[in-house]
Design an enzyme around this catalytic site. Structure first.
Site, PDB file in Angstrom:
ATOM      1  N   GLU A  15     -10.446  -0.057   6.876  1.00 36.08           N
ATOM      2  CA  GLU A  15      -9.137   0.418   6.414  1.00 36.08           C
ATOM      3  C   GLU A  15      -8.098  -0.697   6.491  1.00 36.08           C
ATOM      4  O   GLU A  15      -8.350  -1.792   6.981  1.00 36.08           O
ATOM      5  CB  GLU A  15      -8.667   1.590   7.291  1.00 36.08           C
ATOM      6  CG  GLU A  15      -8.834   2.962   6.680  1.00 36.08           C
ATOM      7  CD  GLU A  15      -7.805   3.276   5.591  1.00 36.08           C
ATOM      8  OE1 GLU A  15      -7.046   2.366   5.185  1.00 36.08           O
ATOM      9  OE2 GLU A  15      -7.766   4.423   5.137  1.00 36.08           O
ATOM     10  N   ARG A  97      -4.182  10.303  16.377  1.00 34.66           N
ATOM     11  CA  ARG A  97      -4.192   8.837  16.415  1.00 34.66           C
ATOM     12  C   ARG A  97      -3.303   8.342  15.285  1.00 34.66           C
ATOM     13  O   ARG A  97      -2.971   9.082  14.360  1.00 34.66           O
ATOM     14  CB  ARG A  97      -5.609   8.286  16.263  1.00 34.66           C
ATOM     15  CG  ARG A  97      -6.256   8.542  14.903  1.00 34.66           C
ATOM     16  CD  ARG A  97      -7.496   7.676  14.721  1.00 34.66           C
ATOM     17  NE  ARG A  97      -8.235   7.963  13.509  1.00 34.66           N
ATOM     18  CZ  ARG A  97      -7.960   7.502  12.297  1.00 34.66           C
ATOM     19  NH1 ARG A  97      -6.870   6.757  12.109  1.00 34.66           N
ATOM     20  NH2 ARG A  97      -8.715   7.791  11.263  1.00 34.66           N
ATOM     21  N   ASN A  99      -2.453   6.214  11.909  1.00 32.97           N
ATOM     22  CA  ASN A  99      -3.197   5.921  10.687  1.00 32.97           C
ATOM     23  C   ASN A  99      -2.450   4.851   9.900  1.00 32.97           C
ATOM     24  O   ASN A  99      -2.188   3.786  10.421  1.00 32.97           O
ATOM     25  CB  ASN A  99      -3.443   7.206   9.889  1.00 32.97           C
ATOM     26  CG  ASN A  99      -4.671   7.106   8.997  1.00 32.97           C
ATOM     27  OD1 ASN A  99      -5.668   6.492   9.371  1.00 32.97           O
ATOM     28  ND2 ASN A  99      -4.608   7.685   7.815  1.00 32.97           N
ATOM     29  N   ASN A 145      -1.124   9.036   5.213  1.00 31.77           N
ATOM     30  CA  ASN A 145      -1.884   7.925   4.675  1.00 31.77           C
ATOM     31  C   ASN A 145      -0.995   6.931   3.940  1.00 31.77           C
ATOM     32  O   ASN A 145      -0.042   6.420   4.500  1.00 31.77           O
ATOM     33  CB  ASN A 145      -3.040   8.438   3.806  1.00 31.77           C
ATOM     34  CG  ASN A 145      -4.380   7.998   4.353  1.00 31.77           C
ATOM     35  OD1 ASN A 145      -4.553   6.859   4.763  1.00 31.77           O
ATOM     36  ND2 ASN A 145      -5.341   8.911   4.371  1.00 31.77           N
ATOM     37  N   ASP A 194      -5.905   8.138  -0.675  1.00 33.52           N
ATOM     38  CA  ASP A 194      -5.988   7.586   0.683  1.00 33.52           C
ATOM     39  C   ASP A 194      -4.916   6.498   0.806  1.00 33.52           C
ATOM     40  O   ASP A 194      -3.736   6.774   0.706  1.00 33.52           O
ATOM     41  CB  ASP A 194      -7.406   7.060   0.927  1.00 33.52           C
ATOM     42  CG  ASP A 194      -7.719   6.854   2.408  1.00 33.52           C
ATOM     43  OD1 ASP A 194      -6.824   6.442   3.156  1.00 33.52           O
ATOM     44  OD2 ASP A 194      -8.871   7.083   2.808  1.00 33.52           O
TER      45      ASP A 194
END
Length: 272
Positions: A15, A97, A99, A145, A194
């Site tokens: 990512e 968490r 991102n 995202n 995403d």
């Protein structure tokens, strides 16, 4: 378009690619391996530093120095020495968490959260951190995202993945506050939005989780302009280099024949 697999380290979830256009370096993360990567496209040098919790995104600081966001805090990493040091933390629930994230032109760190280890509806938030203080600017997200600023910095584009939409917020550079304006893009196919980035013409490039592609969109009218296919199902994020070519991160899927998921790709859109 030429497409090449730059790196495949058996990662479950690559990512957060970000390209340092001043020094010509690429950074990205393997979230669940707790790894932060440095890649030099000229020499092909690849370095990594491991943190002690899931690491989600990177902010550029200076030559070979970055700030990495992990569940257990934000760490400065120096790839000259491979040393890391804790800088600050934003207090988050144990069940989430960090991102995706982005830095505004005034140096504020913007970052979203999502459920971890399980995704849960509306448990996420988007925070803004500046000079030791942080605040929530977007609430009740599920998988916070992609983030991108318009070229004039008046608008913040944001993806909450399960909505399958891109939201547009008015952004106040003075205060760091946002105000929801509208949904400007909706994905109707198999893929869910995403990570994303924005090009020099103000067009948005969206990595499609479950869609095996990156798609380009016009945020002014919501129209899809083009689609770039990849040989794996879950495409996670993308960024441009100085030649306006794309680096793309991907993740593994549960598909039996998905041997290329979890790799880093280079999509050559413009011949040098």
């Amino acid at each position: 378009m030429n497409q090449s697999l730059i790196f495949h380290g058996n990662s479950e979830l690559l990512e957060g690619p970000i390209f340092d256009k001043q020094y010509n370096y690429l950074y990205f993360v393997s979230i669940l391996d707790y790894l932060v990567y440095f890649y030099n496209p000229q020499t092909k040098e690849l370095l990594s530093v491991k943190l002690d919790s899931p690491v989600s995104c990177i902010y550029l600081l200076e030559n070979k120095k970055i700030l990495a966001a992990s569940k257990n805090g934000f760490f400065e990493i120096d790839f000259n020495t491979l040393q890391k040091k804790f800088i600050f933390q934003i207090d988050i629930d144990d069940k989430v968490r960090f991102n995706d994230g982005i830095k505004d032109i005034n140096g504020r760190y913007i970052i979203g959260t999502m459920g971890y280890p399980e995704v849960k509806d509306n448990i996420g938030k988007v925070f803004s951190y500046d000079k030791g203080q942080y605040k929530t600017i977007i609430k009740n997200t599920t998988i916070s995202n992609g983030l991108a600023f318009s070229s004039d910095n008046k608008w913040l584009y944001f993806i909450d993945t399960p909505t399958k939409k891109v939201a547009k917020y008015m952004y106040d550079l003075t205060t760091g506050n946002v105000k929801f304006d509208s949904y400007i893009i909706e994905l109707l196919g198999a893929g869910s939005p995403d990570g994303m980035c924005i090009d020099t013409n103000g067009m948005l490039w969206i990595a499609e989780w479950g869609g095996s592609c990156v798609t380009q969109w016009n945020p002014n009218n919501g129209k899809r302009l083009q689609q770039l296919d990849l040989p794996c199902k879950n495409v996670t994020s993308c960024c441009f280099d100085n030649n306006l070519n794309l680096y793309v991160t991907t993740a593994k899927s549960e598909t039996d024949n998905d041997i290329y998921g979890g790799g880093l790709y280079y999509l050559e859109l413009n011949k040098i």
